[in-house]
Write a protein that holds these residues in place. Structure first.
Motif, mmCIF file in Angstrom:
data_model
loop_
_atom_site.group_PDB
_atom_site.id
_atom_site.type_symbol
_atom_site.label_atom_id
_atom_site.label_comp_id
_atom_site.label_asym_id
_atom_site.label_seq_id
_atom_site.Cartn_x
_atom_site.Cartn_y
_atom_site.Cartn_z
ATOM 1 N N HIS A 93 33.217 60.828 39.976
ATOM 2 C CA HIS A 93 34.464 61.516 39.615
ATOM 3 C C HIS A 93 35.166 61.993 40.891
ATOM 4 O O HIS A 93 36.386 61.858 41.030
ATOM 5 N N ILE A 127 40.621 66.670 38.194
ATOM 6 C CA ILE A 127 41.824 65.858 37.906
ATOM 7 C C ILE A 127 42.372 66.362 36.574
ATOM 8 O O ILE A 127 41.761 66.136 35.521
ATOM 9 N N LEU A 129 44.822 66.116 33.825
ATOM 10 C CA LEU A 129 45.862 65.323 33.156
ATOM 11 C C LEU A 129 45.898 65.611 31.651
ATOM 12 O O LEU A 129 46.945 65.939 31.091
ATOM 13 N N THR A 130 44.733 65.498 30.982
ATOM 14 C CA THR A 130 44.696 65.577 29.518
ATOM 15 C C THR A 130 45.059 66.973 29.009
ATOM 16 O O THR A 130 44.671 67.985 29.594
ATOM 17 N N GLY A 135 46.382 62.862 24.977
ATOM 18 C CA GLY A 135 45.150 62.228 25.453
ATOM 19 C C GLY A 135 45.449 60.791 25.823
ATOM 20 O O GLY A 135 45.910 60.490 26.923
ATOM 21 N N SER A 136 45.256 59.880 24.852
ATOM 22 C CA SER A 136 45.534 58.458 25.117
ATOM 23 C C SER A 136 46.993 58.228 25.474
ATOM 24 O O SER A 136 47.319 57.264 26.181
ATOM 25 N N TYR A 169 39.521 69.450 28.512
ATOM 26 C CA TYR A 169 38.535 68.402 28.849
ATOM 27 C C TYR A 169 38.527 68.097 30.350
ATOM 28 O O TYR A 169 38.240 66.954 30.744
ATOM 29 N N ILE A 170 38.822 69.046 31.203
ATOM 30 C CA ILE A 170 38.972 68.725 32.630
ATOM 31 C C ILE A 170 37.624 68.861 33.344
ATOM 32 O O ILE A 170 37.090 69.958 33.520
ATOM 33 N N ALA A 171 37.115 67.698 33.759
ATOM 34 C CA ALA A 171 35.781 67.654 34.376
ATOM 35 C C ALA A 171 35.779 68.413 35.697
ATOM 36 O O ALA A 171 36.730 68.320 36.485
ATOM 37 N N GLN A 223 33.102 69.956 31.337
ATOM 38 C CA GLN A 223 34.570 69.977 31.196
ATOM 39 C C GLN A 223 34.988 71.358 30.683
ATOM 40 O O GLN A 223 34.322 71.917 29.813
ATOM 41 N N THR A 380 39.814 55.137 26.257
ATOM 42 C CA THR A 380 39.027 54.667 25.100
ATOM 43 C C THR A 380 39.036 53.133 25.053
ATOM 44 O O THR A 380 39.869 52.482 25.686
ATOM 45 N N GLN A 382 39.917 51.294 22.600
ATOM 46 C CA GLN A 382 41.169 50.824 21.982
ATOM 47 C C GLN A 382 42.286 50.777 23.028
ATOM 48 O O GLN A 382 43.034 49.812 23.110
ATOM 49 N N MET A 386 44.296 47.594 24.312
ATOM 50 C CA MET A 386 45.767 47.532 24.149
ATOM 51 C C MET A 386 46.453 47.246 25.480
ATOM 52 O O MET A 386 47.428 46.511 25.544
HETATM 53 C C1 LIG Z 1 33.303 63.583 29.119
HETATM 54 C C2 LIG Z 1 34.777 63.578 29.281
HETATM 55 C C3 LIG Z 1 35.338 63.815 30.546
HETATM 56 C C4 LIG Z 1 36.720 63.865 30.688
HETATM 57 N N1 LIG Z 1 37.260 64.181 31.901
HETATM 58 C C5 LIG Z 1 38.607 64.315 32.045
HETATM 59 C C6 LIG Z 1 39.168 64.771 33.276
HETATM 60 O O1 LIG Z 1 38.455 65.042 34.251
HETATM 61 N N2 LIG Z 1 40.517 64.893 33.366
HETATM 62 C C7 LIG Z 1 41.342 64.601 32.327
HETATM 63 O O2 LIG Z 1 42.539 64.737 32.490
HETATM 64 N N3 LIG Z 1 40.829 64.177 31.123
HETATM 65 C C8 LIG Z 1 39.484 64.033 30.962
HETATM 66 N N4 LIG Z 1 38.944 63.632 29.762
HETATM 67 C C9 LIG Z 1 39.837 63.354 28.660
HETATM 68 C C10 LIG Z 1 39.899 61.870 28.297
HETATM 69 O O3 LIG Z 1 40.681 61.178 29.231
HETATM 70 C C11 LIG Z 1 40.468 61.779 26.864
HETATM 71 O O4 LIG Z 1 39.500 62.339 25.993
HETATM 72 C C12 LIG Z 1 40.785 60.368 26.467
HETATM 73 O O5 LIG Z 1 41.872 59.883 27.212
HETATM 74 C C13 LIG Z 1 41.113 60.255 24.971
HETATM 75 O O6 LIG Z 1 42.071 61.211 24.596
HETATM 76 P P1 LIG Z 1 41.810 62.130 23.297
HETATM 77 O O7 LIG Z 1 40.453 62.702 23.427
HETATM 78 O O8 LIG Z 1 42.950 63.054 23.179
HETATM 79 O O9 LIG Z 1 41.771 61.111 22.097
HETATM 80 P P2 LIG Z 1 43.084 60.508 21.288
HETATM 81 O O10 LIG Z 1 44.081 60.009 22.293
HETATM 82 O O11 LIG Z 1 43.551 61.503 20.311
HETATM 83 O O12 LIG Z 1 42.427 59.277 20.562
HETATM 84 C C14 LIG Z 1 41.810 59.347 19.270
HETATM 85 C C15 LIG Z 1 41.582 57.918 18.767
HETATM 86 O O13 LIG Z 1 42.844 57.258 18.570
HETATM 87 C C16 LIG Z 1 42.921 56.058 19.325
HETATM 88 N N5 LIG Z 1 44.294 55.898 19.801
HETATM 89 C C17 LIG Z 1 45.006 56.767 20.564
HETATM 90 N N6 LIG Z 1 46.248 56.295 20.788
HETATM 91 C C18 LIG Z 1 46.341 55.111 20.168
HETATM 92 C C19 LIG Z 1 47.375 54.131 20.033
HETATM 93 N N7 LIG Z 1 48.567 54.296 20.629
HETATM 94 N N8 LIG Z 1 47.109 53.026 19.304
HETATM 95 C C20 LIG Z 1 45.882 52.846 18.718
HETATM 96 N N9 LIG Z 1 44.860 53.734 18.816
HETATM 97 C C21 LIG Z 1 45.089 54.849 19.532
HETATM 98 C C22 LIG Z 1 41.919 56.259 20.474
HETATM 99 O O14 LIG Z 1 41.453 55.013 21.005
HETATM 100 C C23 LIG Z 1 40.824 57.046 19.782
HETATM 101 O O15 LIG Z 1 39.984 56.155 19.082
HETATM 102 C C24 LIG Z 1 37.560 63.590 29.579
HETATM 103 C C25 LIG Z 1 36.992 63.319 28.321
HETATM 104 C C26 LIG Z 1 35.627 63.320 28.185
HETATM 105 C C27 LIG Z 1 35.035 63.057 26.818
#
Ligand SMILES: Cc1cc2nc3c(=O)[nH]c(=O)nc-3n(C[C@H](O)[C@H](O)[C@H](O)COP(=O)(O)OP(=O)(O)OC[C@H]3O[C@@H](n4cnc5c(N)ncnc54)[C@H](O)[C@@H]3O)c2cc1C
Length: 392
Positions: A93, A127, A129-130, A135-136, A169-171, A223, A380, A382, A386
């Motif tokens: 990381h 880092i 961001l989230t 998230g995604s 969720y910021i590591a 996190q 993720t 997905q 994508m």
């Molecule tokens: C252990 C761990 C460490 C992390 N460390 C960091 C970090 O240091 N800094 C940081 O900024 N973030 C961090 N994260 C956050 C991580 O980047 C997000 O959890 C990840 O990007 C998914 O976002 P979400 O959890 O909001 O899920 P969501 O975006 O809500 O996704 C939920 C589901 O919907 C699906 N989905 C989402 N959008 C779409 C779409 N447009 N089309 C189809 N399917 C979709 C996803 O694939 C998933 O299955 C960490 C997460 C974890 C678990």
């Protein structure tokens, strides 16, 4: 492709394997099971590994690091993750954080971070961001919706920006000495044009580390929430030009994907080795269970998925090292494939271990808990698929 490793690569691989066997496996399982996640960060082990060179492995030579290639990084992450993926993640990381800084920061800004980082065996990088509502969306920019993406705001006030909002969720946010915070400087355009990076050095007024997210796996890689309340950041600590975070991030995103894949591969390797070991020892039906064809076939299926993942990962890493980037979708599909392979292997290991597979006294349930974390790190499955689609 030549799969022979150099003597240096083999040496680093062995260093990581020995550290995993002698320090990580014996010490981490107990820490991982402490009920209060606040107590578990393995500072002593992180420091020991840093002194062997792991924290500085990916730092370029001109900045005082080892300057390891992406393939070498992947080899080391696999071995460390086979010992304790959470500790491996602390280093990798940090490497990801460094790549981001190098892609976005000026020479003067780099000189304010890297010399301290390379000297300090406990230096961690965050880092940010989230956010709870993005998230995604931070990784799938192509729909260009203005309401998507980070909403933590940065408003210019003379020689400062004033930041307000929340990340989650910021590591390593509770451990880090430096954090890049990604904030919206313009809410009238899609986030790809309106998000800017800022350098923040905790502890700092206006920056509060919130609750720890207590996870089921990778518990030694924590996190937290990050709450930002009128945080004043000097303009001189802005990373690159206003609104340009997305373009600098594009340069490093494949490295982050490959790094998460290597973590998954290491956990899969540990899982496969545990399955093999148990199948050789456990006697049922009058012979070791590995001699029952149905079990050996299962082990071969696990082996095949492990090796296929490793081959794809090495090819993705070499593609970045060679600057070819011959197929941008390769790293993404490799991550999705490897995470599926890992979760298949971890589940089958639990099955091969029988009832002992779910007992907390045995090592397998931890592998299983760690494996599911990889679905969400490095984007993720997905999202990776994508993003690979337009390259078909
Ligand atoms: C252990 C761990 C460490 C992390 N460390 C960091 C970090 O240091 N800094 C940081 O900024 N973030 C961090 N994260 C956050 C991580 O980047 C997000 O959890 C990840 O990007 C998914 O976002 P979400 O959890 O909001 O899920 P969501 O975006 O809500 O996704 C939920 C589901 O919907 C699906 N989905 C989402 N959008 C779409 C779409 N447009 N089309 C189809 N399917 C979709 C996803 O694939 C998933 O299955 C960490 C997460 C974890 C678990």
């Amino acid at each position: 492709m030549d799969f022979h490793l150099s003597e240096e690569q083999k040496g680093l691989q062995k260093l990581a394997r020995d550290f995993a066997r002698d320090e990580l496996i014996p010490n981490c399982a107990e820490l991982d099971r402490l009920p209060d996640g606040e107590d578990v960060f393995p500072w002593d082990l992180v420091e020991k590994g840093s002194k062997l060179g792991f924290n500085n492995l990916a730092v370029p030579k001109e900045h005082g690091g080892h300057g390891a290639s992406v393939l070498t990084q992947v080899l080391v992450i696999e071995e460390l993750s086979a010992g304790e993926a959470a500790v491996s993640k602390v280093y990798s990381h940090n490497w990801k954080g460094i790549s981001g800084i190098l892609a976005a920061a000026s020479e003067e800004q780099i000189a304010r971070i890297l010399p301290d980082y390379v000297k300090d065996p406990r230096y961690c990088i965050g880092i940010g961001l989230t956010e709870p509502n993005s998230g995604s969306d931070n990784s799938v920019p192509y729909d260009k919706k203005i309401s998507a993406g980070p909403m933590l705001s940065a408003v210019r006030d003379g020689d400062f920006y004033v930041l307000n909002g929340m990340k989650h969720y910021i590591a390593l946010s509770a451990q880090c000495k430096y954090i890049s915070i990604l904030a919206r400087t313009d809410k009238t355009v899609p986030w790809t044009e309106g998000v800017t990076g800022f350098m923040v050095f905790p502890p700092q007024d206006g920056l509060e580390i919130g609750r720890l997210h207590d996870k089921v796996g990778l518990r030694l890689y924590p996190q937290n929430e990050v709450i930002v309340n009128n945080l004043r950041v000097p303009v001189s600590d802005r990373l690159g030009e206003e609104g340009k975070f997305h373009s600098s991030r594009k340069a490093v995103v494949n490295i982050g994907t490959v790094e998460a894949t290597a973590t998954a591969l290491g956990i899969a390797k540990r899982s496969y080795e545990l399955a093999l070991e148990y199948a050789r020892e456990r006697v049922q039906g009058g012979k070791p269970i590995i001699e029952h064809q149905i079990i050996s076939t299962l082990l071969l299926e696990m082996f095949t998925r492990l090796e296929a993942s490793r081959s794809m990962l090495w090819r993705s890493a070499c593609s970045i090292d060679n600057g070819i980037d011959d197929d941008p979708k390769l790293a993404r599909v490799t991550k999705a494939f490897t995470v599926e392979a890992l979760n298949y292997i971890a589940t089958k290991t639990v099955e091969i271990w029988g009832g002992m597979g779910v007992m907390t006294e045995a090592p397998v349930e931890k592998v299983y808990r760690d494996a599911i974390q990889l679905f969400h790190m490095g984007s993720t499955n997905q999202v990776n698929l994508m993003k690979a689609m337009p390259d078909l």
